[in-house]
Design a protein around this motif. Structure first.
Motif, PDB file in Angstrom:
ATOM      1  N   ILE A 181       5.389  -4.656 -12.556  1.00  7.24           N
ATOM      2  CA  ILE A 181       5.877  -5.289 -11.330  1.00  7.24           C
ATOM      3  C   ILE A 181       5.941  -6.806 -11.481  1.00  7.24           C
ATOM      4  O   ILE A 181       6.951  -7.435 -11.132  1.00  7.24           O
ATOM      5  N   VAL A 182       4.867  -7.428 -11.992  1.00  2.58           N
ATOM      6  CA  VAL A 182       4.875  -8.898 -12.068  1.00  2.58           C
ATOM      7  C   VAL A 182       5.893  -9.394 -13.094  1.00  2.58           C
ATOM      8  O   VAL A 182       6.414 -10.515 -12.970  1.00  2.58           O
ATOM      9  N   GLN A 183       6.225  -8.567 -14.096  1.00  2.68           N
ATOM     10  CA  GLN A 183       7.202  -8.982 -15.099  1.00  2.68           C
ATOM     11  C   GLN A 183       8.645  -8.815 -14.622  1.00  2.68           C
ATOM     12  O   GLN A 183       9.519  -9.567 -15.038  1.00  2.68           O
ATOM     13  N   HIS A 184       8.884  -7.823 -13.763  1.00  2.00           N
ATOM     14  CA  HIS A 184      10.263  -7.481 -13.417  1.00  2.00           C
ATOM     15  C   HIS A 184      10.692  -7.863 -12.002  1.00  2.00           C
ATOM     16  O   HIS A 184      11.892  -7.842 -11.703  1.00  2.00           O
ATOM     17  N   TYR A 185       9.734  -8.219 -11.132  1.00  3.82           N
ATOM     18  CA  TYR A 185      10.094  -8.483  -9.733  1.00  3.82           C
ATOM     19  C   TYR A 185       9.472  -9.780  -9.242  1.00  3.82           C
ATOM     20  O   TYR A 185       8.330 -10.111  -9.582  1.00  3.82           O
ATOM     21  N   GLN A 186      10.234 -10.489  -8.435  1.00  6.37           N
ATOM     22  CA  GLN A 186       9.734 -11.681  -7.749  1.00  6.37           C
ATOM     23  C   GLN A 186       9.441 -11.290  -6.305  1.00  6.37           C
ATOM     24  O   GLN A 186      10.344 -10.879  -5.576  1.00  6.37           O
ATOM     25  N   MET A 187       8.194 -11.439  -5.917  1.00  2.00           N
ATOM     26  CA  MET A 187       7.772 -11.055  -4.575  1.00  2.00           C
ATOM     27  C   MET A 187       6.834 -12.121  -4.029  1.00  2.00           C
ATOM     28  O   MET A 187       6.356 -12.989  -4.766  1.00  2.00           O
ATOM     29  N   ALA A 188       6.584 -12.044  -2.748  1.00  2.00           N
ATOM     30  CA  ALA A 188       5.639 -12.972  -2.117  1.00  2.00           C
ATOM     31  C   ALA A 188       4.945 -12.268  -0.966  1.00  2.00           C
ATOM     32  O   ALA A 188       5.473 -11.291  -0.401  1.00  2.00           O
ATOM     33  N   LEU A 189       3.753 -12.722  -0.634  1.00  2.00           N
ATOM     34  CA  LEU A 189       3.056 -12.213   0.544  1.00  2.00           C
ATOM     35  C   LEU A 189       3.779 -12.718   1.780  1.00  2.00           C
ATOM     36  O   LEU A 189       4.071 -13.902   1.902  1.00  2.00           O
ATOM     37  N   SER A 190       4.111 -11.814   2.691  1.00  2.00           N
ATOM     38  CA  SER A 190       4.808 -12.230   3.911  1.00  2.00           C
ATOM     39  C   SER A 190       3.836 -12.563   5.036  1.00  2.00           C
ATOM     40  O   SER A 190       4.225 -13.117   6.050  1.00  2.00           O
TER      41      SER A 190
ATOM     42  N   ARG B 159       0.831  -1.212   0.000  1.00  2.00           N
ATOM     43  CA  ARG B 159       0.000   0.000   0.000  1.00  2.00           C
ATOM     44  C   ARG B 159       0.865   1.261   0.000  1.00  2.00           C
ATOM     45  O   ARG B 159       0.571   2.235  -0.706  1.00  2.00           O
ATOM     46  N   GLN B 160       1.948   1.266   0.761  1.00  2.00           N
ATOM     47  CA  GLN B 160       2.823   2.437   0.812  1.00  2.00           C
ATOM     48  C   GLN B 160       3.581   2.621  -0.495  1.00  2.00           C
ATOM     49  O   GLN B 160       3.718   3.750  -0.993  1.00  2.00           O
ATOM     50  N   SER B 161       4.087   1.534  -1.056  1.00  2.00           N
ATOM     51  CA  SER B 161       4.819   1.636  -2.324  1.00  2.00           C
ATOM     52  C   SER B 161       3.909   2.095  -3.448  1.00  2.00           C
ATOM     53  O   SER B 161       4.296   2.933  -4.280  1.00  2.00           O
ATOM     54  N   MET B 162       2.697   1.568  -3.491  1.00  2.00           N
ATOM     55  CA  MET B 162       1.756   1.981  -4.538  1.00  2.00           C
ATOM     56  C   MET B 162       1.342   3.441  -4.356  1.00  2.00           C
ATOM     57  O   MET B 162       1.112   4.149  -5.333  1.00  2.00           O
TER      58      MET B 162
ATOM     59  N   ALA C 294      -6.264   0.456  -4.999  1.00  2.00           N
ATOM     60  CA  ALA C 294      -6.626  -0.537  -6.015  1.00  2.00           C
ATOM     61  C   ALA C 294      -5.405  -1.335  -6.463  1.00  2.00           C
ATOM     62  O   ALA C 294      -5.472  -2.564  -6.625  1.00  2.00           O
ATOM     63  N   MET C 295      -4.266  -0.669  -6.655  1.00  2.00           N
ATOM     64  CA  MET C 295      -3.060  -1.366  -7.105  1.00  2.00           C
ATOM     65  C   MET C 295      -2.522  -2.300  -6.032  1.00  2.00           C
ATOM     66  O   MET C 295      -2.029  -3.392  -6.321  1.00  2.00           O
ATOM     67  N   SER C 296      -2.623  -1.900  -4.761  1.00  2.00           N
ATOM     68  CA  SER C 296      -2.153  -2.774  -3.685  1.00  2.00           C
ATOM     69  C   SER C 296      -3.023  -4.020  -3.594  1.00  2.00           C
ATOM     70  O   SER C 296      -2.518  -5.127  -3.360  1.00  2.00           O
ATOM     71  N   TRP C 297      -4.332  -3.864  -3.807  1.00  2.00           N
ATOM     72  CA  TRP C 297      -5.206  -5.034  -3.852  1.00  2.00           C
ATOM     73  C   TRP C 297      -4.857  -5.924  -5.040  1.00  2.00           C
ATOM     74  O   TRP C 297      -4.910  -7.161  -4.955  1.00  2.00           O
ATOM     75  N   GLY C 298      -4.494  -5.307  -6.181  1.00  2.00           N
ATOM     76  CA  GLY C 298      -4.109  -6.085  -7.344  1.00  2.00           C
ATOM     77  C   GLY C 298      -2.908  -6.970  -7.056  1.00  2.00           C
ATOM     78  O   GLY C 298      -2.876  -8.159  -7.417  1.00  2.00           O
ATOM     79  N   LEU C 299      -1.902  -6.408  -6.379  1.00  2.00           N
ATOM     80  CA  LEU C 299      -0.725  -7.198  -6.014  1.00  2.00           C
ATOM     81  C   LEU C 299      -1.100  -8.317  -5.035  1.00  2.00           C
ATOM     82  O   LEU C 299      -0.577  -9.440  -5.122  1.00  2.00           O
TER      83      LEU C 299
ATOM     84  N   GLY D  50      -2.290  -3.309   5.000  1.00  2.00           N
ATOM     85  CA  GLY D  50      -1.449  -2.665   3.996  1.00  2.00           C
ATOM     86  C   GLY D  50      -0.821  -3.596   2.984  1.00  2.00           C
ATOM     87  O   GLY D  50      -0.023  -3.170   2.151  1.00  2.00           O
ATOM     88  N   VAL D  51      -1.163  -4.881   2.997  1.00  2.00           N
ATOM     89  CA  VAL D  51      -0.610  -5.930   2.125  1.00  2.00           C
ATOM     90  C   VAL D  51       0.904  -6.046   2.342  1.00  2.00           C
ATOM     91  O   VAL D  51       1.721  -5.454   1.641  1.00  2.00           O
ATOM     92  N   LYS D  52       1.274  -6.847   3.331  1.00  2.00           N
ATOM     93  CA  LYS D  52       2.692  -7.055   3.645  1.00  2.00           C
ATOM     94  C   LYS D  52       3.321  -8.028   2.650  1.00  2.00           C
ATOM     95  O   LYS D  52       2.816  -9.131   2.439  1.00  2.00           O
ATOM     96  N   MET D  53       4.440  -7.607   2.046  1.00  2.00           N
ATOM     97  CA  MET D  53       5.112  -8.428   1.036  1.00  2.00           C
ATOM     98  C   MET D  53       6.611  -8.458   1.310  1.00  2.00           C
ATOM     99  O   MET D  53       7.139  -7.636   2.064  1.00  2.00           O
TER     100      MET D  53
END
Length: 465
Positions: A411-420, A138-141, A270-275, A439-442
């Motif tokens: 983001i999905v093309q360039h970064y590997q992330m996971a929900l923490s 949420r903060q990054s978006m 909206a973007m944080s929910w998308g992630l 806030g969607v912790k990743m």
């Protein structure tokens, strides 16, 4: 003739429930009254008719002003943040003229021009997150969306003044990031300045600091006006109202604050929910990556925005986690019938977009994240309504959707992330909207192969130059 169902729960209790936990309030009401009910103490007035039925939504959003109008006196919660003169709080002809003035900045060639900018900002913000670092999506978006809207409004997002605006706006919105502090917007009696240590006092001081920066920018532009500029502030400074007068500094300030706040807060959520949903449903992410790879290494942003599955992912995100709950209030001016129920003049009517998106008769298994819904079926504007409708439909809708698509794709093309945090994220009131409670912790795992390749190509270009 039957009357609209009205719960017996006391109005003060309904109001508290709606403010502190709007999701369970609306879900509880929907279980008892699936199409329409009279709410006590919520919204704007003693009684508010709430409906989620598409037929009723179409009626209240498309009726002419002789039957239903949208007086801004029922939108008082916006005033402390936005002032009195922004497009949201204008009525009648001034509202229509202001929309016509601002709308082109979010469409057509201007939208295309934002494409490269959105990509650059996304890379800059995400590139600052270290491998192994836990962060809040949420903060990054919010950082991304705020930089985009500052660029759209001022034509530049660099410089000390803009960095201060960005910092202060972030702090200002964080004041209302929980239901308890959000209550300040709904209870004028609580809006007391007891010094900088008090919540409202802190808000007033931060707002004053932002105002000083905005007015300083207005004065600088007036002293050095450049008619060739196409940013929103420049367009507003040349505009004239219905009487042929230029907008005053206060009117300019209120419009800029409206666009700054409404133009980034909702998009960031909206973007944080998308992630969140992309990383909670790996099969959806894999299908999206396959679609994106079909465009090659350097697709045009407009090509990305036209991808059908990406569009479906964004639409499903906006459906299952709508940022806005209610349409703007309408007031009946003559007797009407709504779903067969009589409604008398002077009654307040609102559509509940949140409940419309949860209707089983429109979206089977509504709690399931299923983008394919939007591939298999075309929904009407009154079945899928994340941006409102009618004369009050969100004027930044096109930019918000464009930005959401490009940011998620990048983001999905360039970064590997996971929900923490594997616990399901929940909807919670954030000011006048709904946002992820935690806030969607990743956690950042690193760059993808495509991301590493992009870094290498960028370094080679910089070395060559």
């Amino acid at each position: 003739m039957p009357s609209i169902p009205t719960p017996k729960t006391p109005g003060w209790l309904q109001r508290l429930h709606w403010i502190f936990d709007p999701v369970s309030y609306f879900e509880g009401m929907h279980a008892r009254y699936p199409d329409i009910f009279r709410a006590k103490g919520i919204g704007y007035g003693d009684m508010t008719i709430i409906t989620s039925h598409p037929q009723a939504l179409q009626q209240i959003l498309t009726s002419d002003r002789q039957q239903l109008n949208a007086p801004t006196t029922y939108n008082g919660a916006f005033r402390p943040l936005l002032g009195d003169n922004g497009v949201i709080l204008l009525e009648g002809e001034p509202h229509r003229q202001r929309r016509q003035l601002v709308m082109p900045s979010f469409h057509g060639e201007r939208l295309r021009a934002y494409g490269t900018l959105i990509g650059e900002i996304t890379e800059r913000v995400m590139g600052e997150i270290a491998v192994g670092q836990t962060f809040l999506a949420r903060q990054s978006m919010q950082s991304i969306s705020l930089l985009v809207i500052i660029e759209a409004i001022f034509g530049v997002s660099q410089g000390e003044r803009y960095q201060q605006i960005k910092r202060l706006l972030t702090q200002l919105t964080e004041l209302f990031d929980a239901p308890l502090t959000s209550a300040l917007l709904f209870f004028p009696a609580m809006q007391k300045d007891f010094g900088s240590w008090s919540p409202w006092g802190k808000f007033l001081r931060q707002r004053q600091q932002i105002d000083e920066l905005v007015y300083a920018e207005i004065r600088d532009r007036q002293a050095n006006f450049d008619a060739s500029r196409t940013d929103i502030l420049s367009l507003l400074m040349e505009a004239r109202d219905e009487r042929g007068k230029l907008l005053s500094d206060v009117e300019l300030r209120d419009e800029l604050m409206t666009l700054l706040l409404a133009g980034h807060e909702t998009t960031a959520t909206a973007m944080s929910w998308g992630l969140y949903w992309l990383h909670r449903t790996p099969s959806v992410k894999a299908k999206l990556l396959a679609e994106l790879s079909s465009l090659g290494d350097s697709p045009d942003p407009m090509e990305i925005a036209r991808l059908p599955y990406l569009s479906a992912v964004c639409n499903e995100t906006l459906r299952i986690c709508p940022v806005a709950m209610l349409t703007f209030a309408r007031v009946t001016r003559e007797p009407i019938k709504l779903l067969g129920y009589p409604v008398e003049p002077g009654e307040v009517v609102m559509g509940c977009m949140f409940l419309t998106h949860q209707r089983e008769d429109i979206y089977p298994n509504p709690q399931e994240f299923k983008p394919e819904r939007f591939i298999e079926r075309q929904y009407s504007p009154y079945e899928f309504i994340p941006f409102g409708g009618g004369a009050r439909r969100c004027l930044g809708e096109a930019l918000a959707q464009f930005e959401m698509k490009l940011v998620l794709a990048s983001i999905v093309q360039h970064y590997q992330m996971a929900l923490s945090d594997r616990q399901p994220e929940k909807l919670q009131r954030r000011g006048l909207t709904l946002a992820p409670a935690r806030g969607v912790k990743m956690i950042m795992l690193g760059k993808t192969e495509k991301g590493e390749k992009g870094d290498k190509e960028t370094k080679e270009m910089m070395t060559a130059s």
